[in-house]
Write an enzyme that holds these catalytic residues in place. Structure first.
Site, mmCIF file in Angstrom:
data_model
loop_
_atom_site.group_PDB
_atom_site.id
_atom_site.type_symbol
_atom_site.label_atom_id
_atom_site.label_comp_id
_atom_site.label_asym_id
_atom_site.label_seq_id
_atom_site.Cartn_x
_atom_site.Cartn_y
_atom_site.Cartn_z
ATOM 1 N N SER A 166 -24.559 72.335 8.199
ATOM 2 C CA SER A 166 -23.685 71.611 8.873
ATOM 3 C C SER A 166 -22.956 70.648 7.861
ATOM 4 O O SER A 166 -23.605 70.277 6.954
ATOM 5 C CB SER A 166 -24.195 70.981 10.120
ATOM 6 O OG SER A 166 -23.120 70.171 10.782
ATOM 7 N N TYR B 115 -30.507 65.953 14.159
ATOM 8 C CA TYR B 115 -29.739 67.127 13.971
ATOM 9 C C TYR B 115 -29.408 66.921 12.278
ATOM 10 O O TYR B 115 -29.444 67.831 11.717
ATOM 11 C CB TYR B 115 -28.667 67.195 14.979
ATOM 12 C CG TYR B 115 -27.958 68.381 14.392
ATOM 13 C CD1 TYR B 115 -28.012 69.398 14.907
ATOM 14 C CD2 TYR B 115 -26.589 68.260 13.658
ATOM 15 C CE1 TYR B 115 -27.247 70.722 14.863
ATOM 16 C CE2 TYR B 115 -25.973 69.437 13.481
ATOM 17 C CZ TYR B 115 -26.084 70.584 14.301
ATOM 18 O OH TYR B 115 -25.352 71.457 13.865
HETATM 19 P P1 NAD Z 1 -24.895 78.291 20.198
HETATM 20 O O1 NAD Z 1 -25.610 77.218 21.077
HETATM 21 O O2 NAD Z 1 -23.678 79.002 20.683
HETATM 22 O O3 NAD Z 1 -25.753 79.350 19.444
HETATM 23 C C1 NAD Z 1 -27.062 79.078 19.193
HETATM 24 C C2 NAD Z 1 -27.905 80.300 19.315
HETATM 25 O O4 NAD Z 1 -29.389 79.922 18.887
HETATM 26 C C3 NAD Z 1 -28.289 80.496 21.060
HETATM 27 O O5 NAD Z 1 -27.989 81.825 21.352
HETATM 28 C C4 NAD Z 1 -29.537 79.887 21.251
HETATM 29 O O6 NAD Z 1 -30.147 80.701 22.265
HETATM 30 C C5 NAD Z 1 -30.188 80.208 19.896
HETATM 31 N N1 NAD Z 1 -31.472 79.599 19.588
HETATM 32 C C6 NAD Z 1 -31.862 78.311 19.923
HETATM 33 N N2 NAD Z 1 -33.052 78.105 19.750
HETATM 34 C C7 NAD Z 1 -33.656 79.088 19.207
HETATM 35 C C8 NAD Z 1 -34.978 79.379 18.867
HETATM 36 N N3 NAD Z 1 -36.040 78.548 18.876
HETATM 37 N N4 NAD Z 1 -35.334 80.760 18.519
HETATM 38 C C9 NAD Z 1 -34.334 81.642 18.616
HETATM 39 N N5 NAD Z 1 -33.059 81.446 18.782
HETATM 40 C C10 NAD Z 1 -32.749 80.049 19.412
HETATM 41 O O7 NAD Z 1 -24.465 77.428 18.604
HETATM 42 P P2 NAD Z 1 -23.586 77.686 17.783
HETATM 43 O O8 NAD Z 1 -22.573 76.725 17.430
HETATM 44 O O9 NAD Z 1 -23.227 79.085 17.337
HETATM 45 O O10 NAD Z 1 -24.633 77.391 16.422
HETATM 46 C C11 NAD Z 1 -25.124 78.270 15.469
HETATM 47 C C12 NAD Z 1 -25.843 77.426 14.022
HETATM 48 O O11 NAD Z 1 -24.515 76.507 13.668
HETATM 49 C C13 NAD Z 1 -26.659 76.219 14.354
HETATM 50 O O12 NAD Z 1 -27.784 76.335 13.475
HETATM 51 C C14 NAD Z 1 -25.759 74.926 14.487
HETATM 52 O O13 NAD Z 1 -26.681 73.946 14.059
HETATM 53 C C15 NAD Z 1 -24.846 75.348 13.642
HETATM 54 N N6 NAD Z 1 -23.628 74.507 13.410
HETATM 55 C C16 NAD Z 1 -22.822 74.499 14.665
HETATM 56 C C17 NAD Z 1 -21.555 73.657 14.559
HETATM 57 C C18 NAD Z 1 -20.653 73.581 15.918
HETATM 58 O O14 NAD Z 1 -19.932 72.828 15.729
HETATM 59 N N7 NAD Z 1 -21.045 74.319 16.965
HETATM 60 C C19 NAD Z 1 -21.272 72.923 13.374
HETATM 61 C C20 NAD Z 1 -22.101 72.908 12.436
HETATM 62 C C21 NAD Z 1 -23.168 73.721 12.516
#
Ligand code: NAD
Length: 257
Positions: free
Chosen positions: A143, A157
């Site tokens: 991130s 985080y």
């Molecule tokens: P999201 O919540 O839409 O999707 C995350 C998915 O991970 C969900 O389907 C959830 O069920 C699954 N998950 C959670 N814990 C789990 C586990 N223990 N085992 C298996 N699956 C699990 O989120 P997103 O925004 O698509 O995030 C995806 C990645 O991107 C994450 O690593 C997040 O930290 C990172 N990220 C997101 C952002 C943002 O602004 N959304 C920014 C930077 C990084």
């Protein structure tokens, strides 16, 4: 087709970045193993891929559990005969994650177990499978917060994503000569479930957008396109990078009005 003949394992594939990546990778010819805790939404992604003529399967796994990670990699190998792309993308942002004083040990440990240990376990079990396939590409979702301090604290985080970045660099160096590339995808703030649940008022959303030069949240499909580049042979000389896809936030000191 940019991923023809490849098998891709994507964690967190039921939602957000993982879901969009599963759909895009499959449309580019990959056989996709969609991994998540959410079974119904995971199966729905597979159904959508199959309806579009692609090939996919769902495996339920908790990425913080060693046995689950071993099983998901075995499932990819058994069902699709190998592994070429490992997208360690599952992650959480706990609503109890705050500054160091307020954050509980339980929230810290849960966040580290999924966001950081989950990537380690994915690699631990995925790397031997990639080796057997003659090499491949690992993408770890970090991130922008791993590179910038934020006034809205989320100490666990931020620390977990810093760990993902550091681990990615070491993995890239250690496995470069066996044809395994490892890169960290660093999204900026996105309009996905994960962040919108955290920034749950318009005021909080605007507070974050002030810092994004482009003045908007990113979309999950914009991350999927970047991940596709890192997964495919188009990035054949790219390894160990902090791959920012962030609307310019990591370059900004003062943003335009
Ligand atoms: P999201 O919540 O839409 O999707 C995350 C998915 O991970 C969900 O389907 C959830 O069920 C699954 N998950 C959670 N814990 C789990 C586990 N223990 N085992 C298996 N699956 C699990 O989120 P997103 O925004 O698509 O995030 C995806 C990645 O991107 C994450 O690593 C997040 O930290 C990172 N990220 C997101 C952002 C943002 O602004 N959304 C920014 C930077 C990084």
């Amino acid at each position: 087709m940019r991923l023809a003949g490849k098998t891709a394992l994507i964690t967190g594939a039921a939602s957000g970045i993982g879901r969009e990546s599963a759909l895009l990778f499959a449309s580019e010819g990959a056989r996709v193993l969609a991994v998540d805790l959410q079974e119904e939404a995971g199966h729905a992604v597979v159904a959508e891929i199959e309806a579009a003529g692609g090939s996919a399967s769902f495996a339920r796994a908790d990425v913080s559990k060693d046995a689950d990670c071993a099983a998901m990699v075995a499932a990819a190998q058994e069902q699709f005969g190998g592994l070429h792309v490992l997208f360690n993308n599952a992650g959480i942002m706990d609503s109890g994650d705050d500054d160091a004083v307020s954050t509980s040990e339980e929230v810290w440990e849960r966040t580290m177990a999924i966001n950081l240990k989950g990537v380690f376990l994915g690699c631990k079990h995925g790397i031997p499978a990639l080796r057997s396939s003659g090499g491949g590409s690992i993408i770890n979702t970090a991130s922008f917060v791993a590179q910038l301090g934020a006034a809205t604290p989320q100490i666990a985080y931020t620390a977990s994503k810093g760990g993902v970045l550091a681990m990615t660099r070491e993995l890239a160096v250690v496995h470069a000569r066996e044809g395994i590339r490892v890169n960290a995808l660093c999204p900026g703030p996105l309009r996905t479930e994960l962040l919108m649940k955290f920034l749950d008022t318009e005021e909080k959303k605007q507070r974050r957008l002030v810092h994004v030069p482009m003045g908007r949240f990113g979309e999950a499909d914009e991350m999927a396109k970047a991940a596709l580049y890192l997964a495919s042979e188009e990035s054949s000389f790219v390894t160990g990078t902090t791959f920012n896809v962030d609307g310019g936030i990591t370059s900004a000191y003062v943003t335009p009005e």
